[in-house]
Design a protein around this motif. Structure first.
Motif, PDB file in Angstrom:
ATOM      1  N   GLY A  31      20.973  -1.513 -13.505  1.00 50.79           N
ATOM      2  CA  GLY A  31      22.030  -0.937 -14.340  1.00 50.79           C
ATOM      3  C   GLY A  31      22.671   0.322 -13.801  1.00 50.79           C
ATOM      4  N   LEU A  32      22.276   0.774 -12.608  1.00 50.00           N
ATOM      5  CA  LEU A  32      22.865   1.986 -12.037  1.00 50.00           C
ATOM      6  C   LEU A  32      22.820   1.925 -10.514  1.00 50.00           C
ATOM      7  CD1 LEU A  32      23.883   5.001 -12.254  1.00 50.00           C
ATOM      8  CD2 LEU A  32      21.475   5.628 -12.000  1.00 50.00           C
ATOM      9  N   ALA A  33      23.937   2.240  -9.903  1.00 49.72           N
ATOM     10  CA  ALA A  33      23.975   2.392  -8.449  1.00 49.72           C
ATOM     11  C   ALA A  33      24.984   3.478  -8.122  1.00 49.72           C
ATOM     12  CB  ALA A  33      24.359   1.084  -7.767  1.00 49.72           C
ATOM     13  N   ARG A  34      24.693   4.218  -7.047  1.00 49.00           N
ATOM     14  CA  ARG A  34      25.597   5.287  -6.605  1.00 49.00           C
ATOM     15  C   ARG A  34      25.649   5.275  -5.084  1.00 49.00           C
ATOM     16  NH1 ARG A  34      23.013   9.244  -8.664  1.00 49.00           N
ATOM     17  NH2 ARG A  34      23.817   8.846 -10.736  1.00 49.00           N
ATOM     18  N   LEU A  35      26.862   5.266  -4.548  1.00 44.65           N
ATOM     19  CA  LEU A  35      27.097   5.260  -3.113  1.00 44.65           C
ATOM     20  C   LEU A  35      27.972   6.439  -2.727  1.00 44.65           C
ATOM     21  CD1 LEU A  35      28.246   1.528  -2.739  1.00 44.65           C
ATOM     22  CD2 LEU A  35      25.918   2.410  -2.516  1.00 44.65           C
ATOM     23  N   GLN A  36      27.927   6.803  -1.457  1.00 40.86           N
ATOM     24  CA  GLN A  36      28.871   7.769  -0.904  1.00 40.86           C
ATOM     25  C   GLN A  36      29.455   7.207   0.371  1.00 40.86           C
ATOM     26  OE1 GLN A  36      27.125  11.677  -0.372  1.00 40.86           O
ATOM     27  NE2 GLN A  36      28.215  12.416  -2.166  1.00 40.86           N
ATOM     28  N   ALA A  37      30.742   7.472   0.561  1.00 44.33           N
ATOM     29  CA  ALA A  37      31.425   7.008   1.765  1.00 44.33           C
ATOM     30  C   ALA A  37      32.508   8.004   2.134  1.00 44.33           C
ATOM     31  CB  ALA A  37      32.028   5.626   1.536  1.00 44.33           C
ATOM     32  N   LEU A  38      32.670   8.197   3.417  1.00 46.38           N
ATOM     33  CA  LEU A  38      33.696   9.087   3.941  1.00 46.38           C
ATOM     34  C   LEU A  38      34.960   8.274   4.218  1.00 46.38           C
ATOM     35  CD1 LEU A  38      34.096  12.054   4.985  1.00 46.38           C
ATOM     36  CD2 LEU A  38      33.549  11.144   7.244  1.00 46.38           C
ATOM     37  N   VAL A  39      36.103   8.819   3.834  1.00 45.30           N
ATOM     38  CA  VAL A  39      37.372   8.172   4.155  1.00 45.30           C
ATOM     39  C   VAL A  39      37.679   8.491   5.613  1.00 45.30           C
ATOM     40  CG1 VAL A  39      39.827   7.926   3.624  1.00 45.30           C
ATOM     41  CG2 VAL A  39      38.198   8.387   1.775  1.00 45.30           C
ATOM     42  N   ALA A  67      23.677  -4.555 -10.520  1.00 45.24           N
ATOM     43  CA  ALA A  67      23.281  -5.798 -11.177  1.00 45.24           C
ATOM     44  C   ALA A  67      22.057  -6.423 -10.496  1.00 45.24           C
ATOM     45  CB  ALA A  67      24.448  -6.778 -11.185  1.00 45.24           C
ATOM     46  N   CYS A  68      22.079  -6.503  -9.191  1.00 41.50           N
ATOM     47  CA  CYS A  68      21.005  -7.180  -8.448  1.00 41.50           C
ATOM     48  C   CYS A  68      19.690  -6.413  -8.473  1.00 41.50           C
ATOM     49  CB  CYS A  68      21.440  -7.431  -7.007  1.00 41.50           C
ATOM     50  SG  CYS A  68      22.745  -8.676  -6.865  1.00 41.50           S
ATOM     51  N   ALA A  69      19.738  -5.122  -8.752  1.00 41.12           N
ATOM     52  CA  ALA A  69      18.513  -4.320  -8.805  1.00 41.12           C
ATOM     53  C   ALA A  69      17.569  -4.803  -9.908  1.00 41.12           C
ATOM     54  CB  ALA A  69      18.854  -2.844  -8.996  1.00 41.12           C
ATOM     55  N   MET A 128      29.643  -9.129 -13.906  1.00 41.33           N
ATOM     56  CA  MET A 128      28.791  -9.777 -12.924  1.00 41.33           C
ATOM     57  C   MET A 128      28.086 -10.958 -13.588  1.00 41.33           C
ATOM     58  SD  MET A 128      29.556  -7.625 -10.594  1.00 41.33           S
ATOM     59  CE  MET A 128      28.561  -8.255  -9.248  1.00 41.33           C
ATOM     60  N   TYR A 129      28.000 -12.069 -12.858  1.00 41.00           N
ATOM     61  CA  TYR A 129      27.348 -13.274 -13.360  1.00 41.00           C
ATOM     62  C   TYR A 129      26.001 -13.437 -12.682  1.00 41.00           C
ATOM     63  CZ  TYR A 129      26.515 -18.133 -14.570  1.00 41.00           C
ATOM     64  OH  TYR A 129      25.958 -19.286 -15.044  1.00 41.00           O
ATOM     65  N   ARG A 130      24.956 -13.591 -13.487  1.00 45.58           N
ATOM     66  CA  ARG A 130      23.607 -13.738 -12.952  1.00 45.58           C
ATOM     67  C   ARG A 130      23.336 -15.171 -12.537  1.00 45.58           C
ATOM     68  NH1 ARG A 130      17.968 -13.905 -15.973  1.00 45.58           N
ATOM     69  NH2 ARG A 130      18.511 -16.086 -15.702  1.00 45.58           N
ATOM     70  N   LEU A 131      22.924 -15.320 -11.281  1.00 35.75           N
ATOM     71  CA  LEU A 131      22.503 -16.619 -10.764  1.00 35.75           C
ATOM     72  C   LEU A 131      21.022 -16.836 -11.087  1.00 35.75           C
ATOM     73  CD1 LEU A 131      24.237 -16.380  -7.275  1.00 35.75           C
ATOM     74  CD2 LEU A 131      25.130 -17.462  -9.357  1.00 35.75           C
ATOM     75  N   GLY A 137      11.152 -10.013  -3.244  1.00 37.74           N
ATOM     76  CA  GLY A 137      10.653  -8.650  -3.284  1.00 37.74           C
ATOM     77  C   GLY A 137      11.062  -7.887  -4.523  1.00 37.74           C
ATOM     78  N   LEU A 138      12.031  -8.406  -5.275  1.00 36.66           N
ATOM     79  CA  LEU A 138      12.485  -7.729  -6.499  1.00 36.66           C
ATOM     80  C   LEU A 138      12.235  -8.570  -7.751  1.00 36.66           C
ATOM     81  CD1 LEU A 138      15.946  -6.172  -5.509  1.00 36.66           C
ATOM     82  CD2 LEU A 138      13.723  -5.064  -5.589  1.00 36.66           C
ATOM     83  N   GLY A 139      12.478  -9.869  -7.636  1.00 43.44           N
ATOM     84  CA  GLY A 139      12.424 -10.733  -8.822  1.00 43.44           C
ATOM     85  C   GLY A 139      11.107 -11.417  -9.016  1.00 43.44           C
TER      86      GLY A 139
END
Length: 139
Positions: A31-39, A67-69, A128-131, A137-139
């Motif tokens: 339910g949470l993700a955070r990324l950083q990227a340089l332009v 979602a995948c987490a 997001m649709y769950r397959l 390793g997670l599920g």
């Protein structure tokens, strides 16, 4: 303008956009993700700002991680994005996806992009649709 001049203009302006180089994952949990990227140069459009497709890809990737987490593979079912301000060369962007709804098969994530000054550059909503596939390793 003649056709050949327009084609020459288009060819000169279009360049490859490298989407996911040098992205840092700051947070990733259900339910949470955070990324950083340089332009950087690879992320700029023909006018020198952050390419809208690159920004969209950052949001899509961040939403997918949130979602995948939870342990199951997800794909984007629907997305809507609003571009509010330009990302400039050298900006350090933070992309955050937060789940607003998590159901049996769908997850709705609110995604924001801010620059290093905290200015809101874009907002997005991703469904997001769950397959059925569990992530090893997670599920």
């Amino acid at each position: 303008m003649d056709k050949e001049k327009l084609l020459a203009f288009a060819r000169a302006r279009l360049k490859p956009v490298t989407c996911l180089d040098e992205i840092q994952v700051l947070a990733c949990e259900p339910g949470l993700a955070r990324l950083q990227a340089l332009v950087g140069e690879q992320a700029q459009n023909a006018f020198g700002n952050a390419h809208g497709g690159w920004l969209y890809t950052l949001c899509d990737s961040c939403s997918g991680l949130a979602a995948c987490a939870g342990g199951y593979a997800h794909v984007t079912l629907q997305a809507s994005m609003n571009y509010l301000a330009a990302g400039r060369p050298g900006d350090l962007l933070t992309v955050e996806a937060v789940s607003e709804h998590s159901g049996r098969r769908t997850q709705v994530n609110r995604v924001t992009i801010t620059n290093q000054e905290g200015r809101l550059l874009a907002t997005a909503s991703f469904t997001m649709y769950r397959l059925d596939d569990k992530i090893p390793g997670l599920g």
